[in-house]
Design an enzyme around this catalytic site. Sequence first.
Site, PDB file in Angstrom:
ATOM      1  N   ASN A 178      57.037  32.498  -6.248  1.00  0.00           N
ATOM      2  CA  ASN A 178      56.396  31.640  -7.247  1.00  0.00           C
ATOM      3  C   ASN A 178      55.767  32.584  -8.274  1.00  0.00           C
ATOM      4  OD1 ASN A 178      54.978  29.754  -8.702  1.00  0.00           O
ATOM      5  ND2 ASN A 178      53.298  29.602  -7.219  1.00  0.00           N
ATOM      6  N   TRP A 179      56.419  32.664  -9.412  1.00  0.00           N
ATOM      7  CA  TRP A 179      55.985  33.656 -10.407  1.00  0.00           C
ATOM      8  C   TRP A 179      54.712  33.218 -11.137  1.00  0.00           C
ATOM      9  CZ3 TRP A 179      60.806  35.873 -13.471  1.00  0.00           C
ATOM     10  CH2 TRP A 179      61.654  36.507 -12.554  1.00  0.00           C
ATOM     11  N   LYS A 180      54.356  31.968 -11.022  1.00  0.00           N
ATOM     12  CA  LYS A 180      53.193  31.407 -11.729  1.00  0.00           C
ATOM     13  C   LYS A 180      53.338  31.656 -13.244  1.00  0.00           C
ATOM     14  CE  LYS A 180      50.536  32.473  -7.627  1.00  0.00           C
ATOM     15  NZ  LYS A 180      49.322  32.211  -6.934  1.00  0.00           N
ATOM     16  N   HIS A 238      51.471  22.381  -5.912  1.00  0.00           N
ATOM     17  CA  HIS A 238      50.850  23.689  -5.665  1.00  0.00           C
ATOM     18  C   HIS A 238      49.329  23.547  -5.817  1.00  0.00           C
ATOM     19  CE1 HIS A 238      49.702  27.883  -6.139  1.00  0.00           C
ATOM     20  NE2 HIS A 238      50.846  28.167  -5.531  1.00  0.00           N
ATOM     21  N   GLU A 250      47.193  25.294  -7.187  1.00  0.00           N
ATOM     22  CA  GLU A 250      46.665  25.558  -8.533  1.00  0.00           C
ATOM     23  C   GLU A 250      46.854  24.341  -9.441  1.00  0.00           C
ATOM     24  OE1 GLU A 250      48.815  29.203  -9.129  1.00  0.00           O
ATOM     25  OE2 GLU A 250      47.579  30.152  -7.591  1.00  0.00           O
ATOM     26  N   GLU A 266      50.227  26.141   2.571  1.00  0.00           N
ATOM     27  CA  GLU A 266      49.505  27.159   1.820  1.00  0.00           C
ATOM     28  C   GLU A 266      48.006  26.893   1.913  1.00  0.00           C
ATOM     29  OE1 GLU A 266      52.237  29.193  -1.141  1.00  0.00           O
ATOM     30  OE2 GLU A 266      51.223  27.612  -2.222  1.00  0.00           O
ATOM     31  N   GLY A 295      46.419  33.956  -3.446  1.00  0.00           N
ATOM     32  CA  GLY A 295      45.981  34.887  -4.490  1.00  0.00           C
ATOM     33  C   GLY A 295      44.657  35.565  -4.174  1.00  0.00           C
ATOM     34  N   SER A 342      49.091  34.940   0.160  1.00  0.00           N
ATOM     35  CA  SER A 342      48.961  36.400   0.280  1.00  0.00           C
ATOM     36  C   SER A 342      49.946  37.001   1.273  1.00  0.00           C
ATOM     37  CB  SER A 342      47.519  36.786   0.643  1.00  0.00           C
ATOM     38  OG  SER A 342      46.635  36.334  -0.358  1.00  0.00           O
TER      39      SER A 342
HETATM   40  C1  PEP Z   1      51.557  30.994  -4.208  1.00  0.00           C
HETATM   41  O1  PEP Z   1      51.423  31.095  -5.401  1.00  0.00           O
HETATM   42  O2  PEP Z   1      52.119  30.018  -3.724  1.00  0.00           O
HETATM   43  C2  PEP Z   1      51.043  32.058  -3.351  1.00  0.00           C
HETATM   44  C3  PEP Z   1      51.189  31.961  -2.050  1.00  0.00           C
HETATM   45  O3  PEP Z   1      50.449  33.093  -3.969  1.00  0.00           O
HETATM   46  P1  PEP Z   1      50.055  34.504  -3.314  1.00  0.00           P
HETATM   47  O4  PEP Z   1      51.221  34.964  -2.489  1.00  0.00           O
HETATM   48  O5  PEP Z   1      49.784  35.414  -4.465  1.00  0.00           O
HETATM   49  O6  PEP Z   1      48.852  34.271  -2.466  1.00  0.00           O
END
Ligand code: PEP
Length: 395
Positions: free
Chosen positions: A151-153, A237, A239, A309, A315, A355
């Site tokens: 997931n590049w965000k 997600h 976010e 998640e 993050g 993470s």
């Molecule tokens: C995500 O954006 O879904 C995610 C898991 O981010 P990260 O791996 O940076 O925690």
Amino acid sequence: MTLNNEKIELITDCTIDRKDGNIEFAEMKNSRFCAVVSECDFSGSEFHRTNLSGDYFESSDMSGAYFEEVNLSGAGFERSNISGAAFTDVNLRGAAFEGCDLSGVEITDCKLDGMTVNGYDSSELIEFYKNNHKDNGNMKKNARKAIIAGNWKMNKTRPEAKALLEELKPLVADVKSVEIVACVPFTNLETALSVTAGTNIKIGAENCHFEKSGAFTGEISADMLAEMGVEYVVLGHSERRQYFNETDETVNKRTKAALAAGLKPIVCVGELLWERECNITEEVIARQIKLDFFAISADDVKKCVIAYEPVWAIGTGKTATAEQAEEVCAFIRAQLAKLYSEDVAEAVTIQYGGSMNAKNAEELVSKTNVDGGLIGGASLKAEDFTVIIKAAENG
Ligand code: PEP
């Protein structure tokens, strides 16, 4: 039939009549059952808190029986059918099974020291059971293809996106057993699709709207994505939930729209830190699963990926332990079994995200119910993302 505080010396050639469907040995609390049982039918019966220590069961049918908090220490079982029986919190110390059908038996939290099966002692059996148990879980896991999705965000311009995917392509070209997905910003979709055409890297978007078209300035519909050749779409997600007021209701609508357009939704669920601290992780997840998949058919839910998640791990550099990830992913699978069926639950890919990185991926993806990962930060580095993909190949 109810037996209360009875001492029964001998039961032989008997068939327990269960036509009222209700031989409940729960009433046999603190009872002494019997000394010798021969050719009896206890199939499907329930034994709760019963003392059967030293008793002897011969040529009897105990298939599918349930034993809970039963004392079977020193008990003997010969030529009996015990297949599919479940033993929970049972004292089996010194119990002996000879020539019995024990296929599919489940043993949970039991005392097993000194127990023998056909002369083999419990330590050998425990090892065998553990391996067998793992194999069973892994067989089901192997039937699902692990998915590692980046997931590049809100990262990468088009030239940067092109460079990252060009670097990734040769590193993962030989990967077959893992589905590799890059979920990229809308502006990178066309570039990503053309750079990865003909490779084993699939492209996903990071969201879509639930309406087909109309006055929704700034939004992108599922049909628009599907028409481009996009295969996956991340929905719900944390976010999006946190900063853009996404709710389970809109996640549900988006999931339905994505499925209708032929996209594969990656639906994210997860608890906040304070929800975990308040011990309501399971309630939160159960609610999200129920609402996010409301009125979605069994066939459609099988096309979805669920990403567990935990919000506190996204993050932040704080990863859930592999045990925490497994626990919640298994819980999600159990919810699917409840809402749909065992078959649906076993078919759905459930990822962990939060993470995940090149160092911790191996342990996380080795867990029976963790079928890959949704990866943010570490998906922006081709080498790290490759290490995670390779870990999933072995997981
Ligand atoms: C995500 O954006 O879904 C995610 C898991 O981010 P990260 O791996 O940076 O925690």
